[in-house]
Design an enzyme around this catalytic site. Structure first.
Site, short mmCIF file in Angstrom:
data_model
loop_
_atom_site.label_atom_id
_atom_site.label_comp_id
_atom_site.label_asym_id
_atom_site.label_seq_id
_atom_site.Cartn_x
_atom_site.Cartn_y
_atom_site.Cartn_z
CD GLU A 339 -3.00 -1.16 2.21
OE1 GLU A 339 -2.75 -0.64 3.31
OE2 GLU A 339 -4.11 -1.67 1.94
NE ARG A 384 -6.10 -6.95 -0.84
CZ ARG A 384 -6.66 -5.93 -0.23
NH1 ARG A 384 -7.37 -5.06 -0.92
NH2 ARG A 384 -6.55 -5.78 1.07
CG ASP A 413 -7.52 -5.53 5.02
OD1 ASP A 413 -7.01 -5.77 6.11
OD2 ASP A 413 -7.61 -4.37 4.55
CD GLU A 441 -9.68 -1.31 7.95
OE1 GLU A 441 -8.79 -1.91 8.58
OE2 GLU A 441 -9.53 -0.86 6.80
C1 GCV Z 1 -2.48 0.39 8.46
C2 GCV Z 1 -5.98 -2.08 5.43
C3 GCV Z 1 -6.40 -0.85 6.18
C4 GCV Z 1 -5.24 0.13 6.32
C5 GCV Z 1 -4.09 -0.60 7.01
C6 GCV Z 1 -3.72 -1.81 6.16
C7 GCV Z 1 -2.60 -2.62 6.79
O1 GCV Z 1 -5.72 -1.79 4.11
O2 GCV Z 1 -7.46 -0.25 5.52
O3 GCV Z 1 -5.68 1.22 7.08
O4 GCV Z 1 -2.99 0.25 7.17
O5 GCV Z 1 -4.83 -2.65 6.03
O6 GCV Z 1 -2.92 -3.56 7.47
O7 GCV Z 1 -1.45 -2.28 6.60
#
Ligand code: GCV
Length: 749
Positions: A339, A384, A413, A441
């Site tokens: 990311e 993914r 995720d 989340e």
């Molecule tokens: C800390 C997901 C979340 C991100 C997080 C990422 C990760 O994409 O939306 O906020 O980043 O996971 O675990 O690195």
């Protein structure tokens, strides 16, 4: 007021105060009375309220009404303060007096040996003698550095309870265990307890930024007030340490994996050191997330290539500096080439080369690297869910001994339900750490009651078949399956500056269950829920039964109203708040819900079978065969692995479309029923706690309906089928749902 009333007389009094009287009257007629005292949630599960049952209390007083903690360390002091606070609070003030008298009388007088003794053989003669005479030497040795024995033994002076350990931290854990028994009103007659943790590293990951914004945090700001550190040390830091130690958590990563390099500057290391000093006596080490490009960003180097000598030197020196400030620093957590974060891939190097460079710098100090496997990239041209496995499996055996690869529980995720990540069981020579998300989340932030114990349990008990039947994920991560020498479990914290820590009192249970399972993954989530309710809400058997039942059902309800039957990642964009199954226009395809549900006129679901992207091949037999066919795929993961026709016949005999809609409706109905159950408990729970949950449930009911209606209306545009008979069609319109925007939803990345 009374005095004035007498002085003024009735008429004059009314004239003067009529406005106030009217205001008070109408205010109280139109809204609930404010509650001026009660349980606001700050004390978590360490409330130690007086046991109201006098008989029970006196039984405890007999066994542990006097106590002594032997040892001179700060940890021994911490045990002493915990017990000196907890036992009189639980057992009555008389106990405090008695205890103080005993302590004074005890000096040199063997007739006053307390009934409870805590310590280690090296800190306590009494413990050393008792262990020897009760022939417990081997047993005590076996519990290692963090374990303990809690034993009722017959000594010269009579029956005594011992909390014995090899280290003071072990004695601390044992003391919290004993307190838990009392708090939950369990028997402490003839105790014979031997405990040691299943995992070495039991750690919270805070996704907290230096400006106190918490990425994916829904309980206020970060609890770390970096600006005021190191000088200003909130009581909350101590209470955080107490709470963690009480459930066996022994590490904390203080900052976000999307790391700010400022954390490695001398100024911030001093702040980190002050927290480390607070946590150390509680057996908690601090760790930091680092930015891989720190040599360039902080050191002014031209590269951060892990094979470059200057880069290695920079890290060696930085690590030395850290250990000079924090001698027991735990190590680094790294999000690399994920990311947008920098990583060894930027220099043509592998994850192993990146991790090993850091591991070499940390090794002399016994520090570890927790290298995350959460990697995926557009350029990879691979689905993914498959990328982490593809990237890390070939690196098995290439990591240094002090590297753990930290793997999210599922391949995508932290969804409400995912299959376990196929990496578990795929890398015999590499210790894998579990990464669970405690913060919600994807499960309704901090207003949806979703007890995550059943999710964690489901993952830990999943059989990977890596070495045949019985190769559970738990055995992979505790190192027993492949004989790994280091093990760990991380949980992304749901803690913030909210008075009740987690934004919702019941969600404290998610922090609690994470800790308890990281200590002992064989515990059931139901048992842990009950324990938590007794310690936090009430020991009343009706409350325990009802609330535990609510908690146990809650995660499945969220699955049903958000992502039933294996659907996933349908949340709205960026902030992940509310439904957004229609979103199709983000920077990357694999960030969009449409990529995951793949609904079309023919059906719905992601074909990850051999006829599709063949993600099933990453699992061991017989799972890969099982997941390959819809008939043998568990229905709760059906659409994760298969794209099926709307008319596909489910086990219930319903069509897929009908079943999907029924799940959405069931989820929302169950939440409404849960709300009713909670309302029935009014008067049995502290009013502040009761009201907090009541308000959150009102939001959850609304949002569950929103999820149901938006999702069903959206998928109906493809299925073109009616809402099954007996269900009331959604009231809103899809267009209206699509226009909802939440630019200030909390926790964004
Ligand atoms: C800390 C997901 C979340 C991100 C997080 C990422 C990760 O994409 O939306 O906020 O980043 O996971 O675990 O690195």
């Amino acid at each position: 007021m009374n005095i004035r009333f007498r002085k003024l007389g009735a008429v004059a009094f009314l004239k003067r105060y009529s406005l106030i009287i009217a205001t008070v009257f109408f205010a109280s007629a139109s809204q609930a009375q404010p509650i001026l005292s009660g349980e606001d949630g700050y004390r978590l599960w360490l409330k130690y309220d007086l046991i109201s049952d006098a008989e029970l209390r006196s039984n405890y007083v007999k066994a542990i009404g006097s106590w002594r903690v032997d040892g001179n360390s700060i940890t021994s002091d911490r045990i002493r303060s915990e017990l000196d606070y907890a036992l009189p609070s639980l057992l009555g003030e008389k106990v405090r007096e008695q205890h103080l008298n005993n302590l004074t009388a005890n000096k040199g007088d063997s007739t006053h040996v307390p009934t409870l003794i805590i310590g280690t053989p090296s800190s306590s003669k009494t413990i050393a003698t008792a262990i020897r005479s009760a022939k417990l030497t081997r047993q005590l040795k076996a519990v290692g550095d963090e374990g303990y024995l809690i034993k009722t033994v017959q000594l010269k002076n009579g029956r005594q309870l011992l909390v014995a350990a090899n280290t003071d931290v072990g004695a601390l854990y044992g003391s919290f265990h004993l307190l838990r028994l009392v708090q939950t009103h369990s028997s402490i007659v003839d105790l014979d307890i031997q405990q040691q943790p299943a995992l070495d590293i039991r750690i919270l990951n805070h996704w907290d930024n230096p400006d106190r914004h918490v990425e994916r945090g829904y309980a206020g700001q970060s609890i770390w007030d970096w600006h005021k550190l190191p000088d200003y040390q909130y009581q909350r830091y101590y209470d955080y340490a107490r709470a963690n130690a009480s459930i066996g958590i022994n590490g904390t990563v203080l900052n976000n994996v999307n790391a700010n390099p400022i954390m490695l500057t001398p100024e911030y290391l001093a702040k980190v050191a002050s927290l480390a000093d607070i946590f150390r006596p509680y057996g908690i080490k601090v760790y930091l997330s680092i930015k891989f490009s720190s040599p360039q960003l902080l050191g002014g180097l031209e590269t951060s290539d892990p094979l470059n000598k200057n880069v290695q030197k920079w890290w060696d020196e930085k690590v030395k500096e850290i250990y000079t400030t924090i001698p027991d620093f735990g190590g680094f957590l790294v999000k690399a080439n994920s990311e947008g974060q920098p990583g060894p891939g930027d220099f043509g190097r592998t994850h192993a080369e990146g991790a090993n460079m850091l591991a070499d710098a940390l090794a002399p100090y016994k520090g570890v690297v927790m290298w995350r496997a959460f990697v995926y990239a557009n350029e990879k041209n691979e689905e993914r869910s498959k990328q982490a496995y593809s990237e890390f499996k070939p690196l098995d055996g290439k990591f240094r001994d002090n590297v753990l690869v930290q793997v999210k529980n599922g391949p995508i995720d932290f969804q409400p339900r995912e299959p376990f990540s196929p990496l578990f069981g795929a890398t015999p020579k590499t210790p894998l750490m579990m990464e669970f998300q405690i913060t919600q989340e994807y499960l309704g932030f901090s207003t949806h009651l979703a007890y995550l114990g059943p999710l964690y349990e489901e993952v830990l008990r999943s059989d990977t078949y890596a070495k045949g039947e019985g190769s559970s994920v738990a055995k992979v991560i505790d190192g027993s399956l492949f004989n790994n020498s280091i093990s760990g479990m991380a949980g992304v914290a749901n803690i913030g500056s909210d008075r009740n820590w987690t934004g919702h009192i019941i969600l404290q249970a998610n922090w609690y269950v994470f800790g308890r399972l990281s200590w002992d993954h064989s515990l059931s989530s139901q048992h842990i829920a009950e324990e938590w309710v007794r310690m936090t809400l009430s020991t009343d058997s009706l409350v325990v039964e009802k609330v535990t039942a609510m908690m146990m059902a809650s995660r499945e309800q969220v699955v049903n109203y958000m992502t039933p039957l294996g659907l996933h990642h349908l949340m709205d964009t960026g902030h992940h708040y509310g439904p957004g199954p229609w979103v199709d226009n983000l920077g990357r395809a694999d960030w969009t819900p449409v990529y995951y549900h793949r609904a079309d006129a023919n059906g719905i679901g992601f074909d990850r079978s051999p006829t599709g992207v063949d993600a099933v091949s990453q699992y061991h037999a017989p799972l890969k065969e099982r997941f390959s066919k819809p008939e043998t795929t568990p229905e709760n993961l059906l659409l994760w692995f298969h794209h099926l026709a709307w008319d596909y016949t489910m086990q219930s005999g319903h069509s897929l479309w009908d079943e999907l809609v029924r799940h959405y409706y069931k989820g929302a109905e169950d939440v409404a029923a849960m709300q009713e159950q909670w309302l029935n408990l009014e008067g049995k729970i502290d009013p502040l706690q009761f009201n907090q949950v009541k308000m959150a449930l009102e939001i959850q009911v609304k949002e569950a309906n929103w999820w149901r209606d938006a999702s069903v209306l959206y998928f109906q545009t493809f299925s073109k089928r009616p809402i099954p008979t007996g269900l009331t069609p959604p009231s809103g319109t899809l267009d209206e749902f699509k226009t909802r925007k939440f630019p200030y939803a909390p926790g964004s990345g």
